[in-house]
Design an enzyme around this catalytic site. Structure first.
Site, PDB file in Angstrom:
ATOM      1  N   THR A 121       0.868  -1.173   0.000  1.00  0.00           N
ATOM      2  CA  THR A 121       0.000   0.000   0.000  1.00  0.00           C
ATOM      3  C   THR A 121       0.901   1.217   0.000  1.00  0.00           C
ATOM      4  O   THR A 121       1.622   1.478   0.956  1.00  0.00           O
ATOM      5  CB  THR A 121      -0.918   0.023   1.225  1.00  0.00           C
ATOM      6  OG1 THR A 121      -1.745  -1.147   1.199  1.00  0.00           O
ATOM      7  CG2 THR A 121      -1.812   1.257   1.221  1.00  0.00           C
ATOM      8  N   LYS A 196      -7.276   1.177  -2.760  1.00  0.00           N
ATOM      9  CA  LYS A 196      -6.855   0.743  -1.432  1.00  0.00           C
ATOM     10  C   LYS A 196      -7.099   1.836  -0.400  1.00  0.00           C
ATOM     11  O   LYS A 196      -7.431   1.559   0.759  1.00  0.00           O
ATOM     12  CB  LYS A 196      -5.386   0.345  -1.441  1.00  0.00           C
ATOM     13  CG  LYS A 196      -4.884  -0.207  -0.096  1.00  0.00           C
ATOM     14  CD  LYS A 196      -5.655  -1.463   0.343  1.00  0.00           C
ATOM     15  CE  LYS A 196      -5.212  -1.945   1.724  1.00  0.00           C
ATOM     16  NZ  LYS A 196      -3.856  -2.491   1.752  1.00  0.00           N
ATOM     17  N   LYS A 264       0.501   4.605   8.400  1.00  0.00           N
ATOM     18  CA  LYS A 264       1.048   5.007   7.101  1.00  0.00           C
ATOM     19  C   LYS A 264      -0.048   5.081   6.043  1.00  0.00           C
ATOM     20  O   LYS A 264      -0.158   6.053   5.296  1.00  0.00           O
ATOM     21  CB  LYS A 264       2.144   4.016   6.688  1.00  0.00           C
ATOM     22  CG  LYS A 264       2.727   4.244   5.295  1.00  0.00           C
ATOM     23  CD  LYS A 264       2.112   3.322   4.254  1.00  0.00           C
ATOM     24  CE  LYS A 264       2.421   1.862   4.522  1.00  0.00           C
ATOM     25  NZ  LYS A 264       1.895   0.972   3.448  1.00  0.00           N
TER      26      LYS A 264
END
Length: 312
Positions: A121, A196, A264
């Site tokens: 990701t 995502k 993150k």
């Protein structure tokens, strides 16, 4: 949009794209990143019969794969020299940049017609940069982040969201089918990463709801297992409720997905939303709560440790 829902793996040994034929006999899969999810994913490729060469910063993390027949490479450059399909799932965008564009990186040292599949990701803009750099060398780059956690990786039931050229997606589809059951081509380069971000926004607010609800159940004197039995299959049902709430009840906060990596992801999503002039209050709250947990030393716990915010 192409959507593949698979109950049973397709027995696909070859795929022809123009004059290129990818087969298990002439395909060597490189795999970089043998963490919580990566190790299971690489294992599934080995079990499917693909030759696999692996690289990880710490060789010890790859020992179980080497015992199963994977070959070891000393660097991303060494992977690029051996494999013609390379999958990466590393930690942060900085790691992705180094693996692909660094001096010992895949694109820097790769060869024409290599397929590059980044399942980390990462940021949509970096996915686009990698795509363009790969294209300039006659290579094929896809951004293909995944969802499903450690369980999905282990059982080869990941959801895979793919951006890049559709013909490249079709070429590597048999390989992706060894890793997941819900494989969706989302569009041009970067589209997989944007998808995502959507996934992570849903999870972020959902984890608040699951943790808060479970804390309420316990504080009100209910049996939490019985509560889950009642609500998991109803309108409140979700993957997080079914898979992570039981871990919360058991006090199991081992990582299926690290808090530090979720922070993150949420940071990327929040920054992308800001670029579009969009408010994201649910995402903002979840990000702030998880940052508090990280500051308390929980950065290497699983995302279900959000429950500790209420429990303690």
């Amino acid at each position: 949009m192409l959507i593949f829902e698979l109950s049973d793996k397709m027995e696909t040994n070859t795929y022809e794209r123009g004059f290129i034929m990818l087969t298990k006999d002439n395909t060597v899969v490189g795999f970089i990143g043998t963490g919580v999810m990566g190790k299971s994913m690489a294992t599934n490729l080995l079990n499917a019969g693909y030759p696999v060469v692996v690289y990880s910063r710490t060789k010890e993390k790859a020992e179980s794969l080497l015992e199963k027949g994977a070959n070891w490479a000393e660097s991303p450059k060494a992977v690029a020299e051996e494999a013609n399909v390379i999958i990466t799932i590393v930690g942060y965008p900085t790691d992705v940049r180094e693996v692909y564009l660094g001096e010992n990186g895949l694109i820097t040292n790769g060869t024409e017609n290599t397929y590059l599949i980044d399942m980390t990701t990462s940021t949509p803009s970096l996915a686009e940069e990698i795509y363009e750099a790969a294209k300039g060398k006659g290579m094929h780059a896809l951004d293909a982040p995944v969802s499903g956690g450690d369980v999905g990786a282990r059982e080869a039931k990941l959801s895979i969201m793919v951006g890049g050229d559709e013909k490249d997606f079709e070429a590597v589809l048999p390989i992706l089918q060894t890793l997941g059951t819900n494989i969706v081509y989302q569009g041009k380069s970067g589209a997989g990463q944007h998808t995502k971000m959507v996934n992570q926004i849903v999870i972020a607010s959902g984890m608040i709801g699951v943790s808060e609800a479970l804390a309420y159940a316990v504080k009100s004197g209910l049996n939490p297992e019985n509560v889950l039995q009642s609500i998991s299959s109803g309108a409140a049902g979700s993957w997080s409720l079914s898979n992570l709430a039981p871990r919360m009840i058991q006090g199991n906060f081992e990582p299926g997905f690290y808090i530090k990596h979720f922070i993150k992801d949420m940071t990327i999503a929040f920054e992308e939303a800001e670029k579009m002039g969009m408010e994201a209050p649910g995402l903002s709250l979840a990000l702030s709560l998880y940052k508090q947990l990280a500051e308390q030393g929980e950065e290497n716990s699983g995302t279900q440790a959000l429950y500790k915010y209420w429990k303690e």
